[in-house]
Design a protein around this motif. Sequence first.
Motif, PDB file in Angstrom:
ATOM      1  N   LEU A 121     -15.706   2.361   3.892  1.00  0.00           N
ATOM      2  CA  LEU A 121     -15.882   2.194   5.342  1.00  0.00           C
ATOM      3  C   LEU A 121     -15.787   3.547   6.052  1.00  0.00           C
ATOM      4  CD1 LEU A 121     -13.899  -1.124   5.792  1.00  0.00           C
ATOM      5  CD2 LEU A 121     -16.345  -0.788   6.147  1.00  0.00           C
ATOM      6  N   PRO A 122     -16.536   3.705   7.147  1.00  0.00           N
ATOM      7  CA  PRO A 122     -16.667   5.024   7.778  1.00  0.00           C
ATOM      8  C   PRO A 122     -15.516   5.435   8.704  1.00  0.00           C
ATOM      9  CG  PRO A 122     -18.025   3.441   8.930  1.00  0.00           C
ATOM     10  CD  PRO A 122     -17.423   2.716   7.749  1.00  0.00           C
ATOM     11  N   PHE A 123     -14.346   4.884   8.492  1.00  0.00           N
ATOM     12  CA  PHE A 123     -13.169   5.315   9.253  1.00  0.00           C
ATOM     13  C   PHE A 123     -11.966   5.274   8.328  1.00  0.00           C
ATOM     14  CE2 PHE A 123     -14.645   1.075  10.451  1.00  0.00           C
ATOM     15  CZ  PHE A 123     -13.646   0.277   9.921  1.00  0.00           C
ATOM     16  N   GLU A 124     -10.920   5.976   8.745  1.00  0.00           N
ATOM     17  CA  GLU A 124      -9.753   6.126   7.875  1.00  0.00           C
ATOM     18  C   GLU A 124      -8.936   4.839   7.821  1.00  0.00           C
ATOM     19  OE1 GLU A 124      -6.996   9.839   7.056  1.00  0.00           O
ATOM     20  OE2 GLU A 124      -6.681   9.018   9.064  1.00  0.00           O
ATOM     21  N   LEU A 125      -8.678   4.395   6.617  1.00  0.00           N
ATOM     22  CA  LEU A 125      -7.847   3.221   6.377  1.00  0.00           C
ATOM     23  C   LEU A 125      -6.789   3.610   5.355  1.00  0.00           C
ATOM     24  CD1 LEU A 125     -10.824   0.787   6.257  1.00  0.00           C
ATOM     25  CD2 LEU A 125      -8.888   0.506   7.808  1.00  0.00           C
ATOM     26  N   LEU A 126      -5.615   3.930   5.856  1.00  0.00           N
ATOM     27  CA  LEU A 126      -4.534   4.372   4.989  1.00  0.00           C
ATOM     28  C   LEU A 126      -3.792   3.164   4.412  1.00  0.00           C
ATOM     29  CD1 LEU A 126      -3.320   7.399   7.125  1.00  0.00           C
ATOM     30  CD2 LEU A 126      -4.817   7.414   5.136  1.00  0.00           C
ATOM     31  N   CYS A 127      -2.573   3.369   4.000  1.00  0.00           N
ATOM     32  CA  CYS A 127      -1.847   2.344   3.256  1.00  0.00           C
ATOM     33  C   CYS A 127      -1.523   1.085   4.057  1.00  0.00           C
ATOM     34  CB  CYS A 127      -0.574   2.937   2.660  1.00  0.00           C
ATOM     35  SG  CYS A 127       0.532   3.676   3.891  1.00  0.00           S
ATOM     36  N   LEU A 128      -1.192   1.196   5.344  1.00  0.00           N
ATOM     37  CA  LEU A 128      -0.804  -0.004   6.092  1.00  0.00           C
ATOM     38  C   LEU A 128      -1.951  -1.005   6.229  1.00  0.00           C
ATOM     39  CD1 LEU A 128       1.364  -1.614   7.530  1.00  0.00           C
ATOM     40  CD2 LEU A 128       0.784  -0.380   9.639  1.00  0.00           C
ATOM     41  N   PRO A 129      -3.135  -0.604   6.683  1.00  0.00           N
ATOM     42  CA  PRO A 129      -4.224  -1.602   6.741  1.00  0.00           C
ATOM     43  C   PRO A 129      -4.569  -2.177   5.371  1.00  0.00           C
ATOM     44  CG  PRO A 129      -4.822   0.368   7.975  1.00  0.00           C
ATOM     45  CD  PRO A 129      -3.549   0.664   7.265  1.00  0.00           C
ATOM     46  N   ARG A 130      -4.483  -1.372   4.334  1.00  0.00           N
ATOM     47  CA  ARG A 130      -4.766  -1.865   2.979  1.00  0.00           C
ATOM     48  C   ARG A 130      -3.733  -2.911   2.564  1.00  0.00           C
ATOM     49  NH1 ARG A 130      -7.443   2.950  -0.475  1.00  0.00           N
ATOM     50  NH2 ARG A 130      -8.338   4.096   1.269  1.00  0.00           N
ATOM     51  N   ALA A 131      -2.468  -2.628   2.834  1.00  0.00           N
ATOM     52  CA  ALA A 131      -1.408  -3.574   2.484  1.00  0.00           C
ATOM     53  C   ALA A 131      -1.538  -4.859   3.305  1.00  0.00           C
ATOM     54  CB  ALA A 131      -0.039  -2.926   2.698  1.00  0.00           C
ATOM     55  N   LEU A 132      -1.846  -4.716   4.586  1.00  0.00           N
ATOM     56  CA  LEU A 132      -2.016  -5.891   5.439  1.00  0.00           C
ATOM     57  C   LEU A 132      -3.195  -6.753   4.979  1.00  0.00           C
ATOM     58  CD1 LEU A 132      -1.364  -4.155   8.860  1.00  0.00           C
ATOM     59  CD2 LEU A 132       0.033  -5.999   7.888  1.00  0.00           C
ATOM     60  N   ALA A 133      -4.296  -6.123   4.627  1.00  0.00           N
ATOM     61  CA  ALA A 133      -5.468  -6.875   4.151  1.00  0.00           C
ATOM     62  C   ALA A 133      -5.142  -7.615   2.855  1.00  0.00           C
ATOM     63  CB  ALA A 133      -6.654  -5.933   3.954  1.00  0.00           C
ATOM     64  N   THR A 134      -4.458  -6.949   1.953  1.00  0.00           N
ATOM     65  CA  THR A 134      -4.074  -7.575   0.682  1.00  0.00           C
ATOM     66  C   THR A 134      -3.132  -8.743   0.933  1.00  0.00           C
ATOM     67  OG1 THR A 134      -4.357  -5.468  -0.446  1.00  0.00           O
ATOM     68  CG2 THR A 134      -3.073  -7.153  -1.596  1.00  0.00           C
ATOM     69  N   LYS A 135      -2.164  -8.531   1.808  1.00  0.00           N
ATOM     70  CA  LYS A 135      -1.208  -9.600   2.151  1.00  0.00           C
ATOM     71  C   LYS A 135      -1.957 -10.799   2.740  1.00  0.00           C
ATOM     72  CE  LYS A 135       3.066 -11.027   3.664  1.00  0.00           C
ATOM     73  NZ  LYS A 135       3.510 -12.141   2.895  1.00  0.00           N
ATOM     74  N   TYR A 136      -2.928 -10.545   3.595  1.00  0.00           N
ATOM     75  CA  TYR A 136      -3.691 -11.639   4.193  1.00  0.00           C
ATOM     76  C   TYR A 136      -4.521 -12.376   3.133  1.00  0.00           C
ATOM     77  CZ  TYR A 136      -7.012 -14.365   6.774  1.00  0.00           C
ATOM     78  OH  TYR A 136      -7.774 -15.410   7.212  1.00  0.00           O
ATOM     79  N   LEU A 137      -5.231 -11.636   2.309  1.00  0.00           N
ATOM     80  CA  LEU A 137      -6.103 -12.269   1.314  1.00  0.00           C
ATOM     81  C   LEU A 137      -5.315 -13.053   0.262  1.00  0.00           C
ATOM     82  CD1 LEU A 137      -8.683  -9.376   0.956  1.00  0.00           C
ATOM     83  CD2 LEU A 137      -9.074 -11.612   2.030  1.00  0.00           C
ATOM     84  N   LEU A 138      -4.056 -12.689   0.057  1.00  0.00           N
ATOM     85  CA  LEU A 138      -3.202 -13.389  -0.913  1.00  0.00           C
ATOM     86  C   LEU A 138      -2.098 -14.183  -0.207  1.00  0.00           C
ATOM     87  CD1 LEU A 138      -2.827 -10.507  -3.534  1.00  0.00           C
ATOM     88  CD2 LEU A 138      -4.205 -12.592  -3.773  1.00  0.00           C
ATOM     89  N   ARG A 139      -2.335 -14.577   1.042  1.00  0.00           N
ATOM     90  CA  ARG A 139      -1.308 -15.177   1.895  1.00  0.00           C
ATOM     91  C   ARG A 139      -0.673 -16.442   1.320  1.00  0.00           C
ATOM     92  NH1 ARG A 139      -6.224 -15.675   3.829  1.00  0.00           N
ATOM     93  NH2 ARG A 139      -7.071 -17.723   4.350  1.00  0.00           N
TER      94      ARG A 139
END
Length: 146
Positions: A79-97
Amino acid sequence: MSESGTYWSTWQKLSFSEKLIFLKAAICLILIKCALTVLPFPIFRKLFHGLTSSKSTKEFKPEKVQQIAWSVDTAANILPFELLCLPRALATKYLLRKMPSLTLEIGIEVNPAKKFEAHAWVEKNGRIIIGDWPKTVSYQRLWVWE
């Protein structure tokens, strides 16, 4: 081969369900990035908690968990913008909720010689799913988001 060519050839090798997981991860990352940017964190946290709270639970096969983590990391890198550890962790948490015993951890690096550095990761029963770090670094947990 260029980096975009490598991503394209990898995309072509994915099954339909793997492509779907990847697209869900990318959309999730975009929405999380937007929400973190425009919402005050207490409101984001309350909204995210409501979206990830589930009365039902579901165990995921290790291969599916690994596929979701790979999809989140790869989409975040493309993706064309910076996605550091917090958005990655949040996305993973959501997808495995629905996965029981899954926690989002936030900590700071334990190294007085360095400036303050925070990190977010997701784990299940002490095993890191996304956000692993080199063994030469040590993080002290500050907050656990269940």
